[in-house]
Scaffold this motif. Structure first.
Motif, PDB file in Angstrom:
ATOM      1  N   UNK A   1       0.963  -1.159  -0.094  1.00 23.23           N
ATOM      2  CA  UNK A   1       0.015   0.104   0.057  1.00 23.23           C
ATOM      3  C   UNK A   1       0.872   1.257   0.110  1.00 23.23           C
ATOM      4  N   UNK A   2       2.016   1.197   0.890  1.00 22.59           N
ATOM      5  CA  UNK A   2       2.840   2.444   0.780  1.00 22.59           C
ATOM      6  C   UNK A   2       3.476   2.497  -0.417  1.00 22.59           C
ATOM      7  N   UNK A   3       3.839   1.407  -1.293  1.00 30.30           N
ATOM      8  CA  UNK A   3       4.402   1.628  -2.344  1.00 30.30           C
ATOM      9  C   UNK A   3       3.714   2.310  -3.538  1.00 30.30           C
ATOM     10  N   UNK A   4       2.511   1.695  -3.361  1.00 28.28           N
ATOM     11  CA  UNK A   4       1.335   2.406  -4.206  1.00 28.28           C
ATOM     12  C   UNK A   4       1.100   3.939  -3.927  1.00 28.28           C
ATOM     13  N   UNK A   5       0.998   4.210  -2.893  1.00 25.43           N
ATOM     14  CA  UNK A   5       0.941   5.832  -2.481  1.00 25.43           C
ATOM     15  C   UNK A   5       2.179   6.531  -2.983  1.00 25.43           C
ATOM     16  N   UNK A   6       3.413   5.859  -2.884  1.00 27.92           N
ATOM     17  CA  UNK A   6       4.738   6.673  -3.199  1.00 27.92           C
ATOM     18  C   UNK A   6       4.614   6.848  -4.815  1.00 27.92           C
ATOM     19  N   UNK A   7       3.903   5.909  -5.480  1.00 30.13           N
ATOM     20  CA  UNK A   7       3.962   5.784  -6.979  1.00 30.13           C
ATOM     21  C   UNK A   7       3.147   6.966  -7.581  1.00 30.13           C
ATOM     22  N   UNK A   8       2.088   7.305  -6.654  1.00 32.96           N
ATOM     23  CA  UNK A   8       1.461   8.532  -7.016  1.00 32.96           C
ATOM     24  C   UNK A   8       1.626   9.881  -6.224  1.00 32.96           C
ATOM     25  N   UNK A   9       2.924   9.666  -5.707  1.00 34.17           N
ATOM     26  CA  UNK A   9       3.574  10.954  -5.058  1.00 34.17           C
ATOM     27  C   UNK A   9       2.894  11.317  -3.647  1.00 34.17           C
ATOM     28  N   UNK A  10       2.264  10.347  -2.844  1.00 37.91           N
ATOM     29  CA  UNK A  10       1.801  10.613  -1.631  1.00 37.91           C
ATOM     30  C   UNK A  10       2.732   9.977  -0.672  1.00 37.91           C
ATOM     31  N   UNK A  11       2.613  10.370   0.613  1.00 39.09           N
ATOM     32  CA  UNK A  11       3.359   9.985   1.692  1.00 39.09           C
ATOM     33  C   UNK A  11       2.610   9.042   2.478  1.00 39.09           C
ATOM     34  N   UNK A  12       2.925   7.872   2.829  1.00 39.79           N
ATOM     35  CA  UNK A  12       2.036   7.045   3.716  1.00 39.79           C
ATOM     36  C   UNK A  12       2.672   6.912   5.063  1.00 39.79           C
ATOM     37  N   UNK A  13       1.953   6.947   5.968  1.00 42.85           N
ATOM     38  CA  UNK A  13       2.340   6.638   7.378  1.00 42.85           C
ATOM     39  C   UNK A  13       1.251   5.407   7.777  1.00 42.85           C
ATOM     40  N   UNK A  14       2.001   4.443   8.384  1.00 40.37           N
ATOM     41  CA  UNK A  14       1.297   3.423   9.080  1.00 40.37           C
ATOM     42  C   UNK A  14       1.328   3.517  10.317  1.00 40.37           C
ATOM     43  N   UNK A  15       0.131   3.166  11.070  1.00 39.25           N
ATOM     44  CA  UNK A  15      -0.038   3.443  12.531  1.00 39.25           C
ATOM     45  C   UNK A  15      -0.728   2.002  13.186  1.00 39.25           C
ATOM     46  N   UNK A  16       0.070   1.446  14.082  1.00 41.40           N
ATOM     47  CA  UNK A  16      -0.420   0.276  14.615  1.00 41.40           C
ATOM     48  C   UNK A  16      -0.481   0.585  16.317  1.00 41.40           C
ATOM     49  N   UNK A  17      -1.522   0.471  16.966  1.00 42.84           N
ATOM     50  CA  UNK A  17      -1.921   0.658  18.393  1.00 42.84           C
ATOM     51  C   UNK A  17      -1.635  -0.800  18.924  1.00 42.84           C
ATOM     52  N   UNK A  18      -1.018  -0.857  20.127  1.00 44.16           N
ATOM     53  CA  UNK A  18      -0.589  -1.847  20.836  1.00 44.16           C
ATOM     54  C   UNK A  18      -1.299  -1.881  22.258  1.00 44.16           C
ATOM     55  N   UNK A  19      -2.223  -2.762  22.393  1.00 44.68           N
ATOM     56  CA  UNK A  19      -2.878  -2.750  23.700  1.00 44.68           C
ATOM     57  C   UNK A  19      -2.104  -3.215  24.761  1.00 44.68           C
ATOM     58  N   UNK A  20      -1.057  -3.744  24.432  1.00 42.19           N
ATOM     59  CA  UNK A  20      -0.157  -4.546  25.644  1.00 42.19           C
ATOM     60  C   UNK A  20       1.154  -4.131  25.198  1.00 42.19           C
ATOM     61  N   UNK A  21       2.141  -4.055  26.032  1.00 36.92           N
ATOM     62  CA  UNK A  21       3.427  -3.677  25.889  1.00 36.92           C
ATOM     63  C   UNK A  21       4.355  -5.072  25.025  1.00 36.92           C
ATOM     64  N   UNK A  22       3.884  -6.045  25.388  1.00 38.17           N
ATOM     65  CA  UNK A  22       4.462  -7.134  24.669  1.00 38.17           C
ATOM     66  C   UNK A  22       4.060  -7.485  23.257  1.00 38.17           C
ATOM     67  N   UNK A  23       2.979  -6.675  22.871  1.00 40.05           N
ATOM     68  CA  UNK A  23       2.506  -6.866  21.533  1.00 40.05           C
ATOM     69  C   UNK A  23       3.671  -5.737  20.710  1.00 40.05           C
TER      70      UNK A  23
END
Length: 416
Positions: free
Chosen positions: A247-269
């Motif tokens: 998905x990030x590669x696709x965004x880059x191909x159309x001159x968009x910057x992609x930011x992925x966000x991952x919430x972690x409900x527990x520190x071990x995750x």
């Protein structure tokens, strides 16, 4: 704080309180309700219900098992919630002797507490056992959150009817499954739908969430929700990160910057996820400790493991792709047992495919990425979120208040 960990055989509820130096509530001045929540989600449900019950009937007290929120709402604790916590397949087997002891002690304490009613909050297997034992002793029993009878083993409705006088349902289609039983099934609505505002999908909400997370307003944000259990994350994460990379590669191909966000409900995750990220060097990924809400508010599209998170994503009016993977043996078994054509809650609620589902072998990184790209584009249509909003309104039933009124009715008491 009262504890059942060392309760002598045959001891009463009052004896438990005395053993810990507390004043025993031997003389009941009003209503007394037993509650049992075995997980954090149940603690949230129980606390909201308790607040409403006290508003409607101030002369009420609560005893049982709950976490910080239920304790803050006035629960007299018989056992800490984490004493019942189990994870995975091995944990219940290892902890079985302890769980059996807790079950027996809790039943004894509740049986001698002169309860007006007992409410088991989710945590189905353990609560069904407690409810059944108490019902045989003449206690009025209720269960909060119906098992997924619409998806698995619909004969479980008869088991619920054997142990509970009332079941409080979160979804409007659930009471119909209990129509041929003697349990009173009440649709109360979903507390999550009450807590999330109908305008939570606005640009202002997105802007505020990005500011809180330190994300540029111009970025294309992809939220990844691979699950809350270690076993789930291990199965889901490789394809989720692979999809994010595509998905990030696709965004880059159309001159968009992609930011992925991952919430972690527990520190071990978070540790698990950050250990995997070096394998995706071109991926701009932000992880944080906490629930998914901020990530979902901030995102343009989300890749979500099947479960309650799909409901929250819908209520926040965000486009999503839903996925799930199991071990091969577990998947073959689940496919035979599953009675619903869908696994995502928005699709189950709508009775049709509102959001794409890619499961098991179909959930490749490439396929997930293509679905995300397509869904992001589709969400630009003016009426895309109309079904989400309609379902959101349908689920806003003032759940805490409706559930409280139902409990008072079960106890034969009118609200004030």
């Amino acid at each position: 704080m009262p504890s059942l960990l060392n309760l002598p055989s045959g001891a009463s509820f009052e004896a438990v309180a005395l053993a810990d130096g507390q004043r025993p509530p031997a003389v009941k001045t009003g209503l007394r309700v037993g509650l049992l929540a075995g997980e954090a989600s149940g603690d949230n449900l129980g606390a909201g219900l308790m607040h409403r019950l006290k508003e409607l009937h101030p002369d009420i007290e609560f005893i049982g098992v709950g976490g910080e929120r239920m304790q803050a709402a006035g629960l007299n604790v018989l056992l800490e919630l984490n004493e019942l916590s189990v994870n995975g397949f091995r944990d219940p087997i290892v902890k079985l002797p302890t769980l059996i002891r807790h079950y027996r002690n809790l039943v004894q304490a509740f049986s001698t507490a002169d309860l007006d009613a007992f409410l088991g909050i989710d945590f189905n297997v353990f609560n069904f056992l407690v409810e059944g034992a108490l019902k045989k002793r003449g206690v009025k029993t209720a269960h909060y959150v119906s098992p997924s009878v619409y998806a698995w083993r619909r004969g479980r409705t008869r088991r619920v009817a054997k142990v509970a006088d009332m079941i409080l349902c979160l979804f409007p289609f659930e009471p119909a499954f209990y129509a041929d039983t003697n349990v009173e099934a009440v649709f109360v609505g979903h507390p999550l739908a009450d807590s999330i505002e109908l305008d939570s999908g606005s640009d202002n909400a997105r802007r505020a969430a990005r500011q809180a997370l330190g994300i540029a307003e111009s970025d294309v944000v992809l939220a990844l929700l691979p699950g809350s259990r270690s076993s789930e994350v291990q199965l889901m994460l490789p394809e989720f990160l692979g999809a994010a990379a595509h998905f990030s590669d696709h965004c880059r191909s159309v001159a968009e910057a992609c930011q992925v966000v991952i919430p972690c409900v527990r520190p071990e995750l978070r540790s698990m996820i950050e250990a995997a990220l070096p394998g995706y060097p071109g991926l701009a990924c932000l992880t944080y400790d906490g629930v998914a809400t901020e990530a979902l508010k901030a995102c343009d599209v989300a890749l979500v493991k099947s479960g309650t998170s799909t409901l929250e994503t819908m209520l926040l009016h965000r486009p999503m792709v839903v996925s799930y993977r199991l071990g091969n043996l577990s998947y073959q078994l689940a496919r035979r047992l599953l009675k619903s054509p869908f696994v995502a809650l928005p699709n189950i609620l709508a009775g049709r495919e509102l959001v794409p589902e890619l499961l098991q072998h179909a959930a490749t990184a490439e396929a997930l990425a293509q679905a995300l790209i397509k869904e992001r584009v589709a969400s630009g249509a003016p009426d895309y979120f109309a079904p989400f909003i309609a379902l959101h309104e349908q689920l806003r039933g003032q759940a805490d208040l409706t559930a409280a009124k139902a409990m008072l009715r079960l106890m034969g008491v009118g609200d004030r």
